[in-house]
Design an enzyme around this catalytic site. Structure first.
Site, mmCIF file in Angstrom:
data_model
loop_
_atom_site.group_PDB
_atom_site.id
_atom_site.type_symbol
_atom_site.label_atom_id
_atom_site.label_comp_id
_atom_site.label_asym_id
_atom_site.label_seq_id
_atom_site.Cartn_x
_atom_site.Cartn_y
_atom_site.Cartn_z
ATOM 1 N N CYS A 66 -3.333 -32.882 37.178
ATOM 2 C CA CYS A 66 -4.779 -32.928 37.396
ATOM 3 C C CYS A 66 -5.314 -34.350 37.199
ATOM 4 C CB CYS A 66 -5.429 -31.972 36.393
ATOM 5 S SG CYS A 66 -7.206 -31.972 36.468
ATOM 6 N N CYS A 72 -9.785 -34.985 29.920
ATOM 7 C CA CYS A 72 -10.371 -33.640 29.786
ATOM 8 C C CYS A 72 -9.988 -33.006 28.449
ATOM 9 C CB CYS A 72 -9.889 -32.763 30.938
ATOM 10 S SG CYS A 72 -10.506 -31.075 30.835
ATOM 11 N N GLN A 288 -7.792 -10.611 27.919
ATOM 12 C CA GLN A 288 -6.799 -11.681 27.731
ATOM 13 C C GLN A 288 -6.884 -12.650 28.910
ATOM 14 O OE1 GLN A 288 -4.966 -12.188 25.064
ATOM 15 N NE2 GLN A 288 -5.381 -10.261 24.012
ATOM 16 N N CYS A 414 -4.765 -15.321 18.241
ATOM 17 C CA CYS A 414 -4.733 -16.537 19.074
ATOM 18 C C CYS A 414 -4.904 -17.764 18.176
ATOM 19 C CB CYS A 414 -5.805 -16.480 20.154
ATOM 20 S SG CYS A 414 -7.452 -16.293 19.483
HETATM 21 C C1 LIG Z 1 -9.292 -11.394 20.601
HETATM 22 S S1 LIG Z 1 -10.303 -10.082 21.178
HETATM 23 C C2 LIG Z 1 -9.088 -8.800 21.261
HETATM 24 C C3 LIG Z 1 -9.375 -7.700 22.237
HETATM 25 C C4 LIG Z 1 -8.223 -6.777 22.617
HETATM 26 N N1 LIG Z 1 -7.346 -6.457 21.535
HETATM 27 C C5 LIG Z 1 -7.467 -7.313 23.796
HETATM 28 O O1 LIG Z 1 -6.318 -7.729 23.654
HETATM 29 O O2 LIG Z 1 -8.007 -7.307 24.914
HETATM 30 C C6 LIG Z 1 -11.273 -9.705 19.770
HETATM 31 C C7 LIG Z 1 -12.289 -8.599 19.957
HETATM 32 O O3 LIG Z 1 -12.891 -8.341 18.684
HETATM 33 C C8 LIG Z 1 -14.248 -7.999 18.876
HETATM 34 N N2 LIG Z 1 -14.909 -8.207 17.562
HETATM 35 C C9 LIG Z 1 -15.320 -9.374 17.000
HETATM 36 N N3 LIG Z 1 -15.801 -9.161 15.770
HETATM 37 C C10 LIG Z 1 -15.695 -7.827 15.516
HETATM 38 C C11 LIG Z 1 -16.014 -7.001 14.405
HETATM 39 N N4 LIG Z 1 -16.551 -7.512 13.314
HETATM 40 N N5 LIG Z 1 -15.769 -5.672 14.494
HETATM 41 C C12 LIG Z 1 -15.235 -5.145 15.639
HETATM 42 N N6 LIG Z 1 -14.886 -5.893 16.715
HETATM 43 C C13 LIG Z 1 -15.113 -7.209 16.667
HETATM 44 C C14 LIG Z 1 -14.693 -8.921 20.011
HETATM 45 O O4 LIG Z 1 -15.837 -8.403 20.654
HETATM 46 C C15 LIG Z 1 -13.442 -8.912 20.903
HETATM 47 O O5 LIG Z 1 -13.525 -7.897 21.866
#
Ligand SMILES: C[S@@+](CC[C@H](N)C(=O)[O-])C[C@H]1O[C@@H](n2cnc3c(N)ncnc32)[C@H](O)[C@@H]1O
Length: 457
Positions: A66, A72, A288, A414
């Site tokens: 890129c 960036c 994801q 992550c």
């Molecule tokens: C890294 S994502 C993981 C989603 C799912 N496991 C996936 O792989 O698609 C984290 C998720 O946690 C939710 N989240 C953040 N804080 C939270 C809380 N205090 N209680 C419940 N969910 C929460 C976010 O909205 C998000 O959807």
């Protein structure tokens, strides 16, 4: 600005090349530097430096794809050979965990990415304007405090993303609108672009200020829609949203979404162990960002667990991806997710994938687990899956986990830094780390996804 020589010896956690330099007591962090490079650098701040000349090329250096790569903030490692990126990520995970774990645990080899370009399904671009009014729409300069540059290309996503950015830039020029500023003036904040890698569904969401004096008028919104539609081969299939972000001092920020055009969601498909699963994703729902690696992540997580399980709790469930993947090895699954839009998607996804044994609950993990535990019919889970945001588990969630005391905890993250921190809190309570699997979800960046399996001993 001072000039100096610098030999890069290691990578900084943000991906900069770090090395000693004569005349500087602390090591310099050089943007774009690669281990093994000998450089002449310009030192901007006390420790931050930029490459002026490469006097000796590192054997791990490669040519970035890129044109924005040297500056960036999105990709800090495009100039690093991919195999060396993987080696560095593996080493980083080892360092983070080996320093506090004395028992045996299996650190598996990082799962590499087969498609290292155009692998993302989502990107967020920012609007910015300098004092003279010059407009910028794109990503943030590496090492800057939020300075945006005008993006022309991005190799992490399909070419459609840059054509959307180009059209929105044209619209902005004609619109008379200004970029949002930190003093809560101006209109345009961010542009989120998403494209499904399996169905080619497309979604665009423009985020603007919630202050009435900076609101967009009907004509500006119509012209925005027209510009986006010019970019797509099947305009009727593009979802377009306007998100209004209301920031009032002393109050929590509020968001309101307006559906402007096309379907109100997009679909993504994942192939897990030979079965195709379909997921509905609303504009604010998490999914994801690298679907092909998500398949490896989820398959590998499933393989790490020996079923069958009586009750699986999936905490931070998003659109219920993991719940749906794990439903086949459990009598019942309970998913907890905070974002109501994601919960709505999760309920649709349950139906789309013909899952019968899944219950989905909307709310904060810490509070909802307490409520569940107070139910006399509650069956304590034998497996709890947690996949929290980058900040990791909060105090309430750790407490909830310890009270549930499942036989196994599958912690997907992550951010291995917060993951390692949380695991350190769980270990004195009887949990041992039995498996660690890094997954490269984000080639050319320093980010690492890790699966950790903890077992109660
Ligand atoms: C890294 S994502 C993981 C989603 C799912 N496991 C996936 O792989 O698609 C984290 C998720 O946690 C939710 N989240 C953040 N804080 C939270 C809380 N205090 N209680 C419940 N969910 C929460 C976010 O909205 C998000 O959807």
């Amino acid at each position: 600005m001072k000039e100096s020589v610098c030999c890069i010896q290691r990578f900084h956690k943000k991906g900069y090349g770090t090395g000693k330099s004569p005349g500087f007591s602390k090591p310099l962090h050089v943007i774009g530097g690669v281990i093994g490079d000998e450089l002449i650098v310009e030192v901007k701040t006390k420790q931050r430096a930029f490459i002026k000349q490469i006097t000796h090329l590192s054997p791990y250096r490669t040519v970035p794809k890129c044109s924005h790569a040297p500056s960036c903030g999105g990709c800090s490692w495009q100039q690093v050979d991919y195999l060396f990126q993987l080696e560095q990520k593996q080493q980083r995970v080892h360092e983070l965990f080996a320093c506090f774990i004395k028992e045996q645990f299996i650190l598996k080899s990082i799962l590499s990415c087969d498609q290292i370009w155009q692998y993302r399904n989502k990107m967020e671009f920012s609007f910015s304007q300098d004092r003279s009014g010059q407009q910028f729409l794109g990503l943030i300069f590496a090492g800057s405090r939020g300075h945006v540059f005008n993006l022309q290309e991005c190799w992490l996503v399909s070419v459609w993303f840059s054509s959307v950015v180009a059209q929105v830039r044209l619209w902005w020029k004609q619109s008379g609108l200004s970029a949002y500023r930190l003093d809560n003036t101006g209109s345009l904040r961010t542009l989120i672009v998403r494209q499904s890698l399996s169905t080619s569904d497309r979604l665009v969401m423009l985020t603007v200020s919630g202050r009435p004096e900076y609101a967009l008028n009907k004509q500006q919104i119509q012209q925005f829609i027209q510009k986006i539609l010019l970019t797509a081969p099947e305009p009727e299939k593009v979802s377009i949203f306007l998100r209004i972000q209301q920031a009032i001092k002393g109050q929590p920020t509020q968001f309101f979404e307006m559906h402007l055009h096309g379907p109100d969601h997009m679909l993504e498909k994942l192939n897990i162990e030979g079965k195709t699963l379909t997921f509905k994703i609303s504009p604010t729902s998490f999914f994801q960002p690298n679907p092909r690696q998500a398949e490896k992540l989820f398959s590998s997580a499933l393989q790490a667990i020996q079923g069958p399980k009586k009750h699986i709790l999936d905490l931070y469930a998003g659109t219920a991806t993991l719940s749906i993947v794990f439903a086949k090895i459990a009598d019942r699954v309970t998913a907890i997710e905070l974002n109501p839009h994601a919960v709505f998607d999760a309920k649709v996804n349950k139906e789309l994938n013909h899952i019968k044994n899944l219950e989905i609950i909307c709310g904060d993990v810490g509070s909802k687990v307490q409520e569940l535990k107070n139910d006399p019919d509650f069956i304590f889970p034998d497996l709890v899956i947690v996949d929290p945001p980058r900040t990791g588990l909060d105090g309430k969630a750790i407490k909830a986990l310890l009270e549930l005391r499942p036989q196994e905890i599958l912690y997907i993250s992550c951010n291995p830094v917060t993951q390692a921190h949380d695991i350190q809190l769980l270990m004195p309570k009887g949990y041992q780390l039995v498996l660690l699997q890094p997954v490269d979800q984000f080639p050319h960046t320093v980010h690492i996804e890790t699966i950790a399996l903890l077992r109660l001993f």
